[in-house]
Design a protein around this motif. Sequence first.
Motif, mmCIF file in Angstrom:
data_model
loop_
_atom_site.group_PDB
_atom_site.id
_atom_site.type_symbol
_atom_site.label_atom_id
_atom_site.label_comp_id
_atom_site.label_asym_id
_atom_site.label_seq_id
_atom_site.Cartn_x
_atom_site.Cartn_y
_atom_site.Cartn_z
ATOM 1 N N ASP A 30 21.156 -28.242 -0.442
ATOM 2 C CA ASP A 30 21.960 -27.056 -0.106
ATOM 3 C C ASP A 30 21.545 -26.459 1.236
ATOM 4 O O ASP A 30 22.399 -25.999 2.002
ATOM 5 C CB ASP A 30 21.862 -26.008 -1.215
ATOM 6 C CG ASP A 30 22.750 -24.801 -0.935
ATOM 7 O OD1 ASP A 30 23.888 -25.013 -0.445
ATOM 8 O OD2 ASP A 30 22.323 -23.669 -1.189
ATOM 9 N N ASP A 84 20.741 -20.147 3.593
ATOM 10 C CA ASP A 84 20.036 -20.520 2.347
ATOM 11 C C ASP A 84 18.579 -20.077 2.294
ATOM 12 O O ASP A 84 17.785 -20.682 1.578
ATOM 13 C CB ASP A 84 20.126 -22.049 2.146
ATOM 14 C CG ASP A 84 19.821 -22.470 0.702
ATOM 15 O OD1 ASP A 84 20.239 -21.744 -0.224
ATOM 16 O OD2 ASP A 84 19.170 -23.512 0.508
ATOM 17 N N HIS A 107 22.489 -16.995 -0.731
ATOM 18 C CA HIS A 107 22.918 -16.718 -2.107
ATOM 19 C C HIS A 107 21.759 -16.363 -3.034
ATOM 20 O O HIS A 107 21.944 -16.245 -4.231
ATOM 21 C CB HIS A 107 23.700 -17.930 -2.675
ATOM 22 C CG HIS A 107 22.841 -19.145 -2.915
ATOM 23 N ND1 HIS A 107 22.704 -19.710 -4.172
ATOM 24 C CD2 HIS A 107 22.068 -19.892 -2.089
ATOM 25 C CE1 HIS A 107 21.900 -20.766 -4.079
ATOM 26 N NE2 HIS A 107 21.511 -20.896 -2.834
ATOM 27 N N HIS A 108 20.550 -16.208 -2.490
ATOM 28 C CA HIS A 108 19.399 -15.792 -3.310
ATOM 29 C C HIS A 108 19.368 -14.266 -3.416
ATOM 30 O O HIS A 108 19.948 -13.578 -2.575
ATOM 31 C CB HIS A 108 18.085 -16.249 -2.660
ATOM 32 C CG HIS A 108 17.931 -17.730 -2.534
ATOM 33 N ND1 HIS A 108 18.450 -18.430 -1.470
ATOM 34 C CD2 HIS A 108 17.327 -18.639 -3.330
ATOM 35 C CE1 HIS A 108 18.161 -19.718 -1.624
ATOM 36 N NE2 HIS A 108 17.486 -19.873 -2.751
ATOM 37 N N CYS A 127 24.532 -21.852 -1.096
ATOM 38 C CA CYS A 127 24.913 -21.359 0.224
ATOM 39 C C CYS A 127 26.062 -22.203 0.770
ATOM 40 O O CYS A 127 26.919 -21.697 1.499
ATOM 41 C CB CYS A 127 23.708 -21.395 1.159
ATOM 42 S SG CYS A 127 23.973 -20.448 2.656
ATOM 43 N N ASP A 159 22.598 -27.896 -5.544
ATOM 44 C CA ASP A 159 22.132 -26.643 -6.158
ATOM 45 C C ASP A 159 22.634 -26.452 -7.586
ATOM 46 O O ASP A 159 22.018 -25.718 -8.363
ATOM 47 C CB ASP A 159 22.551 -25.441 -5.302
ATOM 48 C CG ASP A 159 21.404 -24.968 -4.408
ATOM 49 O OD1 ASP A 159 20.530 -25.797 -4.098
ATOM 50 O OD2 ASP A 159 21.389 -23.781 -4.025
HETATM 51 MN MN LIG Z 1 20.569 -22.927 -2.095
#
Ligand SMILES: [Mn+2]
Length: 320
Positions: A30, A84, A107-108, A127, A159
């Motif tokens: 990812d 990411d 996206h975390h 991501c 992911d």
């Molecule tokens: Mn990721």
Amino acid sequence: MITELYEEIYAKIVENDTIIIHRHVRPDPDALGSQLGLKELIQNRFPEKKVFAVGADVESLNFMGVMDEVASEQYEEALVIVTDTANRPRIDDKRYTKGQTLIKIDHHPNDDVYGDVSLVDTNASSCSEIIADFSVYLDNRLPLTAEAARLLYGGIIGDTGRFLYPATTAHTMRIVAKLMEHDFSASEMGQLMNTNSKKVANLSGYVLQNIEVNDLGVAHIILTQEVLQQFDAEDSDTAPVVSLPGTIEGIICWGIFVEQTTGTFRCRLRSKGPVINEVAKRHGGGGHPLASGANAADYSEIEEIIAEFDEAVIEWQKEK
Ligand SMILES: [Mn+2]
């Protein structure tokens, strides 16, 4: 509104002639898919711009692409985009601070807010899904290409564990359908990601044979330097084995503890329900609710992490 962020980021891309894209250290599909996919999208639409992807290459993921060499002077006028990567210490290539403008796309959980512009969507599977959304929204202003579709598809299946994990949504599938309309082989990408070296296969056998599971469904295995050497493996070879314990009946959450050459342990932590990133944060790490990383100084810290996993499972059982 997310579309306002898309517009803001697109305006920055249009404005800048040099764009340098970073992602996290020890990249996974990812990280590379979002980084190289975004590079491909920008370079395709704006062939006159200088667009670079930087960081260390990973030989086993070379099928996704390779990194560019960038002279430090090129940062002076550059737009820097980081994909990411939740936390600044994890950004590969520390020159990311040297650009004119910094953009975070991730996206975390947004524990470390950085960048002049920050697009964080924790509901996205990956991501790469966010980058694909960005392109689909912009339509002809940043159209998808077959190569971008291939890279972003690779990131999404990486992911989501090929759509196994709960972060996979109906939206993920809609985006994947759009990617698959382009001319690349999704099956070939899936096969490449599902193929491991013989030594990783042997290490996988060791993990499946030797993992210890307690009554609560908490499992762990310690991969010492001695074990790694037995399989001619190193830290980077442990990525493909991380998901394996989840295939064993009764295991709810687990840790794979990889001894580093320094004697400390890299902790690869996973869960099928209980939230574990809070445990990871207490041990120098973090990540997603069900997939995190941490560090343990010694065996007693590993025991602490396992005990905290026990607690997390007990709490989770109560709430169920
Ligand atoms: Mn990721």
